[in-house]
Design a protein around this motif. Structure first.
Motif, PDB file in Angstrom:
ATOM      1  N   ASN A 160       6.197  14.179   3.117  1.00 18.46           N
ATOM      2  CA  ASN A 160       7.004  14.410   1.993  1.00 18.46           C
ATOM      3  C   ASN A 160       8.243  15.073   2.447  1.00 18.46           C
ATOM      4  OD1 ASN A 160       7.664  16.732  -0.335  1.00 18.46           O
ATOM      5  ND2 ASN A 160       6.504  15.125  -1.117  1.00 18.46           N
ATOM      6  N   ILE A 161       9.405  14.961   1.611  1.00 22.14           N
ATOM      7  CA  ILE A 161      10.713  15.486   1.916  1.00 22.14           C
ATOM      8  C   ILE A 161      10.597  16.895   1.969  1.00 22.14           C
ATOM      9  CG2 ILE A 161      11.528  15.475  -0.307  1.00 22.14           C
ATOM     10  CD1 ILE A 161      14.409  14.256   0.798  1.00 22.14           C
ATOM     11  N   ARG A 162       9.771  17.459   1.029  1.00 17.30           N
ATOM     12  CA  ARG A 162       9.844  18.964   1.012  1.00 17.30           C
ATOM     13  C   ARG A 162       8.718  19.630   1.663  1.00 17.30           C
ATOM     14  NH1 ARG A 162      11.326  16.801  -4.132  1.00 17.30           N
ATOM     15  NH2 ARG A 162       8.887  16.805  -4.522  1.00 17.30           N
ATOM     16  N   THR A 163       7.784  18.994   1.515  1.00 20.07           N
ATOM     17  CA  THR A 163       6.368  19.516   2.163  1.00 20.07           C
ATOM     18  C   THR A 163       6.024  19.349   3.769  1.00 20.07           C
ATOM     19  OG1 THR A 163       4.851  18.213   1.213  1.00 20.07           O
ATOM     20  CG2 THR A 163       5.347  19.958  -0.056  1.00 20.07           C
ATOM     21  N   GLY A 164       6.745  18.253   3.983  1.00 24.68           N
ATOM     22  CA  GLY A 164       6.253  17.546   5.293  1.00 24.68           C
ATOM     23  C   GLY A 164       4.870  16.908   5.446  1.00 24.68           C
ATOM     24  N   LYS A 165       4.088  16.927   4.291  1.00 22.27           N
ATOM     25  CA  LYS A 165       2.598  16.559   4.355  1.00 22.27           C
ATOM     26  C   LYS A 165       2.807  14.998   4.420  1.00 22.27           C
ATOM     27  CE  LYS A 165      -1.675  16.604   1.882  1.00 22.27           C
ATOM     28  NZ  LYS A 165      -2.487  17.162   0.802  1.00 22.27           N
ATOM     29  N   PRO A 166       1.942  14.266   5.116  1.00 24.49           N
ATOM     30  CA  PRO A 166       2.159  12.639   4.905  1.00 24.49           C
ATOM     31  C   PRO A 166       1.323  12.072   4.017  1.00 24.49           C
ATOM     32  CG  PRO A 166       0.822  13.360   6.873  1.00 24.49           C
ATOM     33  CD  PRO A 166       1.567  14.719   6.406  1.00 24.49           C
ATOM     34  N   GLY A 167       1.803  10.819   3.368  1.00 29.08           N
ATOM     35  CA  GLY A 167       1.034  10.026   2.555  1.00 29.08           C
ATOM     36  C   GLY A 167       0.187   9.299   3.359  1.00 29.08           C
ATOM     37  N   ASP A 168      -0.148   8.272   2.555  1.00 27.95           N
ATOM     38  CA  ASP A 168      -1.374   7.401   3.216  1.00 27.95           C
ATOM     39  C   ASP A 168      -0.743   5.972   3.454  1.00 27.95           C
ATOM     40  OD1 ASP A 168      -3.162   9.517   3.073  1.00 27.95           O
ATOM     41  OD2 ASP A 168      -4.041   9.073   1.202  1.00 27.95           O
ATOM     42  N   ILE A 169      -1.594   4.930   4.318  1.00 31.37           N
ATOM     43  CA  ILE A 169      -1.251   3.589   3.972  1.00 31.37           C
ATOM     44  C   ILE A 169      -2.345   2.980   3.168  1.00 31.37           C
ATOM     45  CG2 ILE A 169      -1.122   1.570   5.426  1.00 31.37           C
ATOM     46  CD1 ILE A 169       0.347   2.941   7.482  1.00 31.37           C
ATOM     47  N   LEU A 170      -2.061   2.391   2.284  1.00 27.02           N
ATOM     48  CA  LEU A 170      -3.230   1.525   1.682  1.00 27.02           C
ATOM     49  C   LEU A 170      -3.051   0.081   1.881  1.00 27.02           C
ATOM     50  CD1 LEU A 170      -1.960   3.959  -0.432  1.00 27.02           C
ATOM     51  CD2 LEU A 170      -4.004   3.298  -1.736  1.00 27.02           C
ATOM     52  N   VAL A 171      -3.997  -0.635   2.590  1.00 29.44           N
ATOM     53  CA  VAL A 171      -4.150  -1.896   2.809  1.00 29.44           C
ATOM     54  C   VAL A 171      -5.046  -2.582   1.753  1.00 29.44           C
ATOM     55  CG1 VAL A 171      -4.807  -3.407   4.611  1.00 29.44           C
ATOM     56  CG2 VAL A 171      -4.158  -1.020   5.195  1.00 29.44           C
ATOM     57  N   GLN A 172      -4.494  -3.881   1.261  1.00 30.59           N
ATOM     58  CA  GLN A 172      -5.172  -4.411   0.297  1.00 30.59           C
ATOM     59  C   GLN A 172      -5.515  -5.700   1.001  1.00 30.59           C
ATOM     60  OE1 GLN A 172      -3.132  -6.672  -3.066  1.00 30.59           O
ATOM     61  NE2 GLN A 172      -4.831  -5.979  -4.393  1.00 30.59           N
ATOM     62  N   VAL A 173      -7.007  -6.085   1.118  1.00 25.77           N
ATOM     63  CA  VAL A 173      -7.446  -7.043   1.813  1.00 25.77           C
ATOM     64  C   VAL A 173      -7.294  -8.309   1.022  1.00 25.77           C
ATOM     65  CG1 VAL A 173      -9.579  -8.030   2.664  1.00 25.77           C
ATOM     66  CG2 VAL A 173      -9.126  -5.718   2.956  1.00 25.77           C
ATOM     67  N   LYS A 195       5.443   3.592  -2.609  1.00 26.54           N
ATOM     68  CA  LYS A 195       5.493   4.366  -3.619  1.00 26.54           C
ATOM     69  C   LYS A 195       5.186   5.561  -3.466  1.00 26.54           C
ATOM     70  CE  LYS A 195       3.268   0.347  -6.379  1.00 26.54           C
ATOM     71  NZ  LYS A 195       2.247  -0.185  -6.892  1.00 26.54           N
ATOM     72  N   GLY A 196       6.239   6.626  -3.788  1.00 34.58           N
ATOM     73  CA  GLY A 196       6.166   8.005  -3.600  1.00 34.58           C
ATOM     74  C   GLY A 196       6.126   8.102  -1.851  1.00 34.58           C
ATOM     75  N   ASP A 197       4.999   8.736  -1.477  1.00 28.04           N
ATOM     76  CA  ASP A 197       4.904   9.108  -0.065  1.00 28.04           C
ATOM     77  C   ASP A 197       3.910   8.002   0.628  1.00 28.04           C
ATOM     78  OD1 ASP A 197       6.483  11.079   0.118  1.00 28.04           O
ATOM     79  OD2 ASP A 197       4.950  12.494  -0.671  1.00 28.04           O
ATOM     80  N   ASP A 198       3.320   7.191  -0.175  1.00 27.45           N
ATOM     81  CA  ASP A 198       2.401   6.176   0.235  1.00 27.45           C
ATOM     82  C   ASP A 198       3.015   4.781   0.487  1.00 27.45           C
ATOM     83  OD1 ASP A 198       0.504   8.048  -0.129  1.00 27.45           O
ATOM     84  OD2 ASP A 198      -0.235   7.287  -2.051  1.00 27.45           O
ATOM     85  N   LEU A 199       2.511   4.238   1.497  1.00 34.73           N
ATOM     86  CA  LEU A 199       2.809   2.799   1.834  1.00 34.73           C
ATOM     87  C   LEU A 199       1.935   1.746   1.633  1.00 34.73           C
ATOM     88  CD1 LEU A 199       4.500   3.585   5.594  1.00 34.73           C
ATOM     89  CD2 LEU A 199       5.751   3.281   3.194  1.00 34.73           C
ATOM     90  N   TYR A 200       2.334   0.735   1.113  1.00 35.92           N
ATOM     91  CA  TYR A 200       1.252  -0.477   0.797  1.00 35.92           C
ATOM     92  C   TYR A 200       1.417  -1.743   1.502  1.00 35.92           C
ATOM     93  CZ  TYR A 200       0.128   2.606  -3.305  1.00 35.92           C
ATOM     94  OH  TYR A 200      -0.378   3.357  -4.267  1.00 35.92           O
ATOM     95  N   MET A 201       0.496  -2.315   1.906  1.00 34.77           N
ATOM     96  CA  MET A 201       0.567  -3.487   2.440  1.00 34.77           C
ATOM     97  C   MET A 201      -0.493  -4.567   2.345  1.00 34.77           C
ATOM     98  SD  MET A 201      -0.667  -2.976   6.536  1.00 34.77           S
ATOM     99  CE  MET A 201      -0.748  -4.924   6.848  1.00 34.77           C
ATOM    100  N   THR A 202      -0.396  -5.672   2.294  1.00 30.61           N
ATOM    101  CA  THR A 202      -1.394  -6.850   2.279  1.00 30.61           C
ATOM    102  C   THR A 202      -1.970  -7.410   3.631  1.00 30.61           C
ATOM    103  OG1 THR A 202      -0.698  -7.552   0.145  1.00 30.61           O
ATOM    104  CG2 THR A 202      -1.989  -9.009   1.317  1.00 30.61           C
ATOM    105  N   LEU A 203      -3.354  -7.340   3.865  1.00 33.90           N
ATOM    106  CA  LEU A 203      -3.785  -7.878   5.255  1.00 33.90           C
ATOM    107  C   LEU A 203      -4.440  -8.915   4.999  1.00 33.90           C
ATOM    108  CD1 LEU A 203      -4.495  -7.035   8.159  1.00 33.90           C
ATOM    109  CD2 LEU A 203      -6.234  -5.724   7.490  1.00 33.90           C
TER     110      LEU A 203
END
Length: 394
Positions: free
Chosen positions: A334-347, A281-289
């Motif tokens: 980010n494709i324009r700024t180069g600033k990385p997003g986050d990884i969000l881990v749902q437990v 979603k945008g620059d963030d990655l989501y996963m389930t752990l």
């Protein structure tokens, strides 16, 4: 019409701008106010509509001529200029001598040319080639990190033997003797209103204003041939953050122009594949752990496989089911700024279904014990219930 802005002002160009300048200005303004880039911005949405309206008029030679001469009234169908309804001069269109031309033919009758002369001057001028759309499949990782991809497509290209002239090598075109190079021929008819002038495309040259005595044997005089070409496409890192089907534009790789006009563009619609672990979603990655009871209660450090490297996710003691943990700076750049997003881990708490009798008894005892303050994560106090539970599950 008082509340409408001048179409040239809307696109940020001067009156008399070329077709290419109009198109470039439209692309720039459309990108600026596109709804995908301004979600929820009503002002940008209205300006996007305004830009499209301005371009629909200024990109059409006929409408542009009317607008330049009469302003908004020239392209308002209710004023009779646009031929789109209402009263005005449109009512005269029923006379056979007008040929369906409406106001233009009446204007020509009194001025000896008017719109007709202005339009014919550009009729056989340079025209930009058509745009092409092509789809390309890329992987999730290619969208995140970028890649170079080859694409093959069959399209019209300029004939290499005649260099687009249509004339056999060593020969050339010459001015059409029928229309004198204008691409149109005029005729005068007598009607109940008097002499009426009409303009039609020259049948001898097809409207180009030039004729070919010896056509090129390769393209048969058209100046273009069908050919399968291979192009290299640069996929920028981080693409796809705002759209599931982003579009890349390759300037000048569309259909060839006519009469010396520039080639169109190639639009590549990217179909991005899915990933077995992550969603984006945008620059963030989501996963389930998935974690077990002891990991949630006592805390733990779990190694997860990232897109390029292994990452350690720290689970705090007392983590509740459904908790989302954030790993900052481990997402997509980010494709324009180069600033990385986050990884969000749902437990996700995994409850065991095949416990032994001893494990069941221990859990019953644990459930009956009084609630005490949770010891620090990693504590191994000898004989503690938490240590016994952990020992059983491990």
């Amino acid at each position: 019409m008082a509340d409408k802005r001048d179409y040239y002002e809307v696109l940020g160009i001067q009156k008399g701008a070329s077709d290419e300048e109009i198109k470039k200005a439209f692309r720039k303004m459309a990108m600026k106010y596109h709804p995908d880039r301004n979600q929820g911005d009503k002002d940008a949405e209205e300006k996007f509509k305004e830009v499209n309206e301005a371009y629909s008029v200024l990109s059409d030679p006929d409408k542009k001529n009317k607008y330049d001469r009469f302003g908004f009234a020239g392209v308002d169908p209710n004023a009779g200029f646009g031929g789109g309804g209402g009263a005005g001069f449109e009512g005269f269109g029923g006379f056979g001598g007008f040929g369906g031309g409406g106001f233009e033919d009446i204007f020509n009758m009194f001025t000896g040319g008017g719109f007709g002369n202005s339009y014919s001057a550009n009729y056989n001028g340079p025209r930009e080639g058509a745009d092409i759309q092509q789809r390309m499949n890329i992987t999730f990782e290619e969208a995140v990190f970028g890649a170079k991809k080859k694409i093959r497509l069959t399209k019209n290209v300029q004939c290499s033997d005649c260099h687009g002239t249509g004339a056999k090598n060593g020969t050339s075109k010459h001015t059409c003797p029928t229309c004198g190079g204008r691409g149109q021929v005029e005729s005068v008819q007598q009607t109940i209103l008097g002499p009426m002038r009409s303009v039609r495309t020259c049948s001898a040259c097809g409207g180009t204003g030039e004729v070919i005595d010896t056509p090129c044997p390769t393209c048969h005089g058209s100046g273009i041939i069908r050919k399968t070409v291979e192009l290299t496409v640069d996929i920028p890192a981080g693409i796809g953050g705002g759209s599931s089907s982003p579009v890349l534009t390759l300037r000048g790789q569309g259909e060839p122009g006519t009469n010396g006009g520039p080639a169109g563009d190639l639009y590549i619609v990217l179909n991005i594949g899915s990933h077995s672990t992550f969603t984006r979603k945008g620059d963030d990655l989501y996963m389930t752990l998935p974690i077990n009871f002891t990991q949630a209660a006592l805390g733990d450090e779990v190694t997860i496989k990232g897109l390029k490297e292994s990452l350690v996710c720290k689970i705090p003691a007392g983590t509740q089911p459904g908790t989302t943990l954030r790993m900052r700076g481990k997402g997509v750049k980010n494709i324009r700024t180069g600033k990385p997003g986050d990884i969000l881990v749902q437990v996700k708490l995994v409850v065991p279904t095949d416990l032994t009798d001893a494990q069941k008894e221990l859990l019953r005892s644990f459930g009956e014990a009084p609630v005490v303050e949770q010891p620090p994560a990693g504590s191994k106090k000898k004989g503690s219930w938490s240590q016994k539970v952990k020992d059983f599950f491990e």
